[in-house]
Design an enzyme around this catalytic site. Structure first.
Site, mmCIF file in Angstrom:
data_model
loop_
_atom_site.group_PDB
_atom_site.id
_atom_site.type_symbol
_atom_site.label_atom_id
_atom_site.label_comp_id
_atom_site.label_asym_id
_atom_site.label_seq_id
_atom_site.Cartn_x
_atom_site.Cartn_y
_atom_site.Cartn_z
ATOM 1 N N HIS A 1 37.088 41.935 42.561
ATOM 2 C CA HIS A 1 36.644 40.756 41.819
ATOM 3 C C HIS A 1 36.030 39.683 42.709
ATOM 4 C CE1 HIS A 1 38.613 42.073 38.028
ATOM 5 N NE2 HIS A 1 39.291 42.793 38.897
ATOM 6 N N GLU B 1 39.339 43.305 30.308
ATOM 7 C CA GLU B 1 39.561 44.494 31.120
ATOM 8 C C GLU B 1 40.187 45.564 30.230
ATOM 9 O OE1 GLU B 1 42.774 45.844 33.011
ATOM 10 O OE2 GLU B 1 43.944 43.993 33.157
ATOM 11 N N HIS C 1 41.657 39.876 44.041
ATOM 12 C CA HIS C 1 41.446 41.295 44.337
ATOM 13 C C HIS C 1 40.003 41.547 44.729
ATOM 14 C CE1 HIS C 1 45.210 42.898 42.063
ATOM 15 N NE2 HIS C 1 45.434 42.733 43.356
HETATM 16 ZN ZN LIG Z 1 40.399 44.554 38.920
HETATM 17 ZN ZN LIG Z 2 43.066 42.847 39.880
#
Ligand SMILES: [Zn+2]
Ligand SMILES: [Zn+2]
Ligand SMILES: [Zn+2]
Lengths: 652, 696
Positions: A72, A202, A69
């Site tokens: 990232h 996260e 992604h």
């Molecule tokens: Zn993310």
């Molecule tokens: Zn992600």
């Protein structure tokens, strides 16, 4: 020895994930993402905080990218090709394969459609990816002599990984984005239980609790089906990879079951090309998808057709997957403008949209409405809007479960919204009793790290310590002395498995310390061991209230006790001592009462050498107790002796 | 660490890897359990002629039939001499002298190394953990399933096996076998007989795989906390690996047949094999080639004097970049051109190569060659597992060479066969009787059969069909005796190319390799010993030979221990009168994790400053004690022996204290006993004694 955690991005926000962790001097950058909501310099992490001189190659030991992604990986080509980082970069095989597709797609959107000056070129992306070392899950990689890293399955998107990093005795886990429940094409996150100083997780859904994914999927399918049945067009803005494949698997399967004929399109060759990668990377998907690979590769979509620009305005229902996901520009925006004004159409939105994107505006909008685009253009939105409520991110329960499972010494929350993070932090601290932080961007958290001293251990010591420990414990409730009771209750045997190890450590200059068993000391030190014990033999008053003839009692004054009497006396002594010294563990067995090294037994020797006080004749009957102890139990011993001297025992 | 090693079998190259048992830290590890498929050549392939002839010969013990048999022994071998019965399979017979329920761990180094596993796992008492790399496990599974499928065909022909074992295994039958067959069945020394088994079932294979723990590339797995096991690419075949086993007392490396650079699979992984304490060298390639001496003379690779670090890089490069890989490429192109010639002259080509990597490369290259030559010749891959085999090869990029991985990154399939299949240049069929194969059948054609014994499977049918055609071509591997393996197809008119492929470390590379890996002790095959002579000064050598147990001296007598820093801060050091040496008592919670011991702080340990019984060393001099006591105001005097009531052999000294309170001190060589009724006096005496002794 310490751990220092500098949050360069995704601190109290979602976007441009980038955390630089220093473990015992080794510096690792986890993720190098970009922020989709910013167009200025804020889109990248502030790399100057890593090194003022800009010598990033020496400032960092390695970079680890968790998944493809853009939040990232988005800043990686910029960091390597423009900022000049030359050190090692690690990511999983799928991330290395699919990352460049994401980057290229993004670059095109920025340059071709927005007409922006390009931050990095296609060549930059290619050159950057050449520097990447691909890793397999669980593969243990020795980055250098001291730094070891390992990837674990994270779910989320194909190739997403949590990373474990260890330097010396200190170890951390950086989760990246992860999913604790399996979805249609990916499995759930999986990691070993490891001793950890820190987990950086996260927290996108820090306070959300989701119910069954199945119901949510059905809602989505129903919305799409209704729209198509009514002749409408469905726009599914997604990124080319990940969600697109998941939803497409869902639709492909549904189309087959319901015998729907409406065409499904992918807007870009990109997604079709991506399916090619998915086919080769099928080992990284869920168990179910994997097992069928030989006969039917799940990424061979049967109902997907090639896209042609003319279909945008062609009559009849259809489903279109278009990038980018949050309608932040590009083709999805173009189609959005055309299709949004019609009530029959449907637009699905991903579960999470970054602030500043059209997707984000639509999330809170009530149709019909008008959405303002840039430069004064605006769009009438009359179509239906369906927000996907299933997400490839874990929910709050999943986060808590993971933290509980790993039980690290500290937790740092990133990749979430500040108020929700604050709630989660409280829960982590109060429910799990683990220190928790959620620093803002460019803040640093400093933590102590585990550290151990290297030594050597002999077999003798290890063998003695790895056997389970046996301990005698007195019953927790001491019955009050029941003098009549003839039975001596043996204390229950309890086995402890806490592997208490006792060793003697020998320390010599310029050599590793050596842990040995005390039995080995004599030989190793070439000195004879010597025991030092103390003894005291003294009388305790007792009376025998049994119906015995006075004669026999008095005539037997010296040879006063029989075996039975001895046992009764000891039993009584142990009971009375337990009562009076209730902080001590008193055991009675094999003819003696024992507390640590202290033992007391009935002494029948007339001229016992330990009887240092002169023997005077006593008015009442006395029984002699011979006591022994080693110097370390000095205190206890004298205390017990004092207590004993005050006792008066009784046999009835 | 007591280390015992037994080589159960040296094997016979690629298809039949070596097999060892190693006892480490009290655990028994079995390395590989392959099948000797080359031994299948003693059996007749599916009979072409009606079975009647065979049955006639089997008439019970008539004088005539014995006569026939006698003749067999004398004349040269003919196809009829082969055993006409359901084939048995030859396993590692030396394992039979071991109790398999005592095996703790099985480490499989290649797909071939697991073909015998179902024979083990179907035993109730067998409980070992089996570790196989995920790629090897999948390929091995397919090879086993293929064996079972091919064998089914023969079972149909021969019917259910008789109880009491097959006829050919009876001693009086074996006696009359031609010497060539006898040697295969009984082994050179006549003892191999026990290793023959009827093939396992499909369920046995399933059960076996159920028990396998597959490992990712470079994954470390911990056995019982004590052994940290890691498989590292050996370059021989997709998924094949060497093993590194870390114990608290040092590292053991198992080196299987390895290839430094490969076109197909991940290269040999050097680094993690470095610095082992015990190195089990189990690559017998050069002995399998037959002429060991030939190998010795060739060029040396070692660059002797250069700085250490550079040298390693240089040697690694020289090991990797040599003529070897170009030679392999040339072999393949030669085979391709042979195939092209045959096809051009109207003959068909049968490729009976079992090496997966080689087969896949040949498939690609022949297809490309035929296409570029504009020849409309179909290519068939025929095997019960053809489809899966090719599908698997395309989904394990983690185990492939860099060149193949680069195809992934550029979005191309890992192997060209994916495209070839899609474009219908290559066709896959599970068996020769498939309808679609018959429909598509066309000659000349090129056929790939991934089973190579020429006794079972589709290859047999094609050989029977083409053996009389001088234009057709058979491509087979070296390692089998061509006279024996082609016997059933005589007279053989087909062209035959027998090709040997690189399957291990060349003798010239052993020394440079050891120079990089720097093992402390090397276990090396005895018969290869003279090739390499002394390795280097820093490694000691122990030679082993088949079925002989070798005891390896303990590399280390101590283990590594990590002491938590919190514990270390609680240490109270004591001097024991030796220079530079201090001693402290240590208490904690011992755990073993990932091959390392850790001593950790117990819960609540920090709070309680517990007292432990002190340890005293030295001797108590009675005069010194008297002196010391006097300084404390305690008057003591030696008492005569008379005081002693119990006679002892030891020298007993008694000190009697009269002031301030009465006490008695009894001192021997190893013990001091203080008897007193006074707490304070006891403390003072105790102190005096402590001052004379060393206390820990
Ligand atoms: Zn993310
Ligand atoms: Zn992600
Ligand atoms: Zn006494």
């Amino acid at each position: 020895m310490a751990i220092e955690c500098l949050v360069l991005g995704a601190g109290q926000e979602v976007g441009k994930s980038c955390v630089v962790v220093t473990i015992n001097g080794k510096r690792i950058m986890f993720d190098c993402g970009m922020h989709m909501g910013h167009l200025d310099h804020n889109r990248y992490p502030d790399f100057s905080l890593i090194s003022k001189s800009g010598d990033f190659s020496n400032a960092l030991s390695c970079i680890i990218i968790t998944h493809f992604h853009l939040d990232h990986i988005g800043a990686l080509p910029y960091f390597t090709e423009v900022c000049g980082y030359r050190g090692p970069i690690y990511m999983t095989y799928p991330t290395k394969a699919l990352g460049p597709l994401m980057l290229e797609d993004y670059r095109k959107v920025m340059v071709d459609r927005r007409g922006e000056e390009e931050q990095f070129s296609s060549q930059h992306i290619a050159d950057c990816m050449k520097k990447v070392t691909a890793v397999d899950l669980k593969q243990t990689i020795q980055v250098d002599k001291d730094l070891q890293i390992r990837a674990y399955y994270a779910g989320h998107v194909i190739g997403a990984a949590m990373f474990y990093a260890k330097v010396g005795d200190a170890a951390i886990v950086y989760t990246g984005d992860y999913n604790m429940t399996p979805d249609r094409h990916l499995g759930a996150a999986q990691i070993d239980r490891l001793p950890l100083d820190l987990v950086i997780t996260e927290s996108t859904y820090a306070t959300t609790f989701r119910d069954s994914k199945y119901a949510k999927e059905r809602e989505f399918l129903k919305a799409v089906h209704n729209c198509v049945a009514g002749g409408g067009k469905v726009l599914i803005p997604t990124f080319a990879l990940g969600r697109a494949q998941e939803l497409c698997m869902l639709l492909d399967d549904y189309w087959k079951r319901m015998n729907i004929k409406a065409p499904i399109y992918f807007s870009a060759g990109l997604t079709i090309q991506a399916n090619m990668y998915y086919k080769m990377l099928i080992n990284w998907t869920s168990q179910k998808v994997k097992e069928a690979y030989a006969t039917h590769n799940a990424f061979d979509f049967k109902n997907v057709c090639n896209f042609d620009r003319s279909i945008i305005n062609a009559p009849g229902p259809c489903v279109l997957f278009a990038t980018p996901g949050m309608i932040s520009g590009g083709f999805s925006l173009e189609v959005f403008k055309q299709w949004a004004p019609y009530e029959a159409n449907l637009i699905t939105l991903p579960g999470y949209c970054v602030a500043g994107t059209i997707g984000h505006k639509l999330m809170s909008a009530k149709t019909p409405t008008t959405i303002r685009l840039d430069e004064g253009t605006q769009v009438d939105v009359r179509c239906q809007i369906h927000q996907l409520s299933f997400s490839p991110h874990t929910d709050a329960k999943g986060i808590m479960d993971l933290i509980k499972f790993l039980s690290p010494k500290n937790v740092i929350l990133v990749h979430g919204e500040k108020p929700k993070m604050a709630v989660l932090k409280e829960r982590v601290q109060s429910e799990l009793k683990i220190e928790c932080f959620f620093p803002a961007n460019n803040e640093t958290v400093r933590l102590p790290s585990s550290h151990s001293i290297k030594a050597l251990a002999t077999d003798e010591f290890l063998k003695s310590s790895l056997n389970p420990n046996f301990k005698f414990l007195r019953p927790s409730i001491v019955e009050n002395s029941s003098p009549g009771a003839g039975d001596m209750r043996t204390p229950p045997l309890q086995v402890f498995d806490d592997r208490i190890a006792e060793a003697v450590l020998l320390m010599q200059k310029n050599e590793y310390p050596k842990a040995v068993h005390q039995k080995e000391l004599e030989k190793l030190l070439s000195e004879q061991s010597h025991s030092v014990t103390f003894s005291h033999c003294f009388p305790v008053v007792y009376n025998d209230s049994r119906n015995r003839t006075e004669d026999s009692a008095s005539s037997n004054n010296t040879k006063m006790t029989s075996d039975l009497d001895e046992r009764l006396l000891l039993h009584q002594l142990s009971a009375l001592l337990s009562d009076k010294c209730n902080n001590l563990t008193i055991q009675a067995c094999e003819g003696k009462v024992q507390v640590e090294s202290f033992t007391a037994s009935v002494c029948s020797r007339d001229n016992c050498p330990h009887r240092t006080t002169s023997t005077s004749s006593y008015e009442t009957k006395v029984v002699y107790f011979c006591c022994n102890w080693s110097a370390s139990d000095d205190e206890i011993a004298w205390k017990i002796i004092l207590t004993m001297k005050d006792l008066s025992l009784c046999i009835s | 660490m007591l280390l015992l090693q037994t080589c159960l079998s040296e094997g016979k190259g690629y298809h039949f890897p070596a097999c060892h048992i190693l006892c480490v830290s009290g655990f028994r590890i079995l390395f590989d359990f392959p099948l000797d498929l080359s031994a299948l050549t003693v059996f007749s392939p599916i009979p072409i002629e009606p079975l009647t002839k065979y049955h006639e010969e089997k008439c019970p013990e008539s004088f005539e039939s014995t006569q026939i048999k006698r003749r067999k022994i004398e004349k040269s071998l003919v196809a009829d001499d082969l055993i006409h019965a359901e084939p048995y399979f030859k396993t590692i017979k030396n394992l039979q002298s071991w109790n398999i329920s005592f095996i703790d761990i099985v480490l499989i180094s290649s797909p071939m190394g697991m073909l015998g596993l179902p024979f083990l796992t179907r035993n109730k008492g067998f409980t070992a953990k089996i570790y196989v790399t995920d790629a090897a496990a999948r390929l091995g599974q397919l090879m086993m399933e293929d064996l079972v499928a091919m064998h089914k065909e023969l079972r149909l022909v021969y019917g259910p096996g008789q109880s009491g074992g097959p006829q050919w295994m009876k001693w009086n039958e074996l006696e009359f076998l031609p010497v060539e067959l006898k040697e295969v069945i009984l082994g050179k020394d006549g003892t191999d007989f026990g290793g023959w088994m009827p093939l396992y079932s499909a369920d046995d294979v399933k059960e076996c795989l159920h028990n396998v723990r597959s490992l990712k590339y470079g994954e470390e797995v911990c056995y019982n906390g004590t052994l940290l096991i890691k498989g590292l690419s050996s370059g021989l075949e997709i998924g094949s690996c060497n093993w590194s086993i870390t114990t608290p007392k040092g590292k053991i490396v198992y080196l299987s047949s390895s290839i430094f650079t490969s076109e197909i699979c991940m290269n040999f992984d050097f680094l993690p094999l470095q610095g082992s304490d015990v190195f089990l060298y189990s690559d017998f390639t050069i002995t399998n080639k037959g002429n060991i001496e030939d190998d010795i003379g060739s060029s040396s690779l070692v660059a002797d004097d250069s700085s250490e670090n550079d040298e390693i890089g240089v040697v690694v490069n020289s090991l990797a970049n040599t003529a070897e890989s170009t030679e392999e490429t040339e072999k393949l192109s030669f085979l391709c051109s042979c195939a092209l010639d045959s096809v051009k002259s109207g003959g068909s080509v049968l490729v009976a190569i079992g090496r997966i990597g080689i087969m896949i490369q040949l498939l690609e290259q022949i297809a490309v060659l035929l296409e570029s030559s504009d020849l409309e010749v179909p290519i068939f891959v025929i095997s019960s597992v053809a489809e899966e085999l090719l599908a698997v090869s395309n989904i394990i990029p983690e185990w492939l060479s860099k060149q193949r991985q680069d195809r992934l990154y550029s979005g191309q399939p890992l192997f060209a066969h994916v495209e070839l299949l899609k474009r219908k240049r290559v066709h896959l069929f599970p068996e020769i009787h498939s309808c679609s194969l018959l429909k598509m059948w066309q000659e000349p054609c090129v056929i790939f059969c991934p089973h190579w014994s020429l006794r079972i499977g589709p290859a047999v049918h094609f050989l029977q069909r083409w053996c009389g055609d001088p234009n057709s071509l058979l491509v087979m591997e070296e390692g089998v005796d061509p006279n024996l393996s082609l016997l059933p197809f005589n007279p053989m008119e087909m062209k035959v190319v027998q090709c040997s492929f690189l399957s291990g470390i060349a003798s010239t590379k052993i020394k440079p390799l050891m120079k990089i890996l720097q093992p402390t002790c090397v276990l090396f095959p005895e018969k290869m010993g003279k090739i390499i002579g002394n390795l280097n000064q820093s490694s000691s050598m122990i030679y082993y030979s088949e079925n002989q147990t070798v005891l390896v001296p303990k590399p280390k007598s101590v283990s590594e221990l990590n002491i938590a820093v919190e514990l270390a801060s609680l240490l109270q050091c004591a001097n024991i009168g030796k220079e530079d040496l201090t001693v402290a008592r240590l208490k904690g919670e011992l755990s073993v994790e990932r091959g390392q011991y850790h001593l950790l702080m117990q819960k609540e340990q920090a709070l309680s400053s517990q007292k432990r019984p002190l340890l005293y060393f030295g001797r108590v001099d009675i005069n010194l004690l008297e002196e010391a006591l006097k300084k404390m105001g305690v008057i003591a005097a030696a008492t005569p022996e008379a005081m002693d009531t119990s006679p002892r052999s030891e020298n007993v000294h008694m000190l009697q204290v009269l002031e301030p309170v009465k006490a008695l001190i009894e001192v021997t060589e190893s013990e001091t006993v203080v008897s007193t009724s006074d707490e304070f006096l006891a403390a003072r005496i105790s102190e005096a004694v402590r001052n004379i002794l060393y206390v820990v």
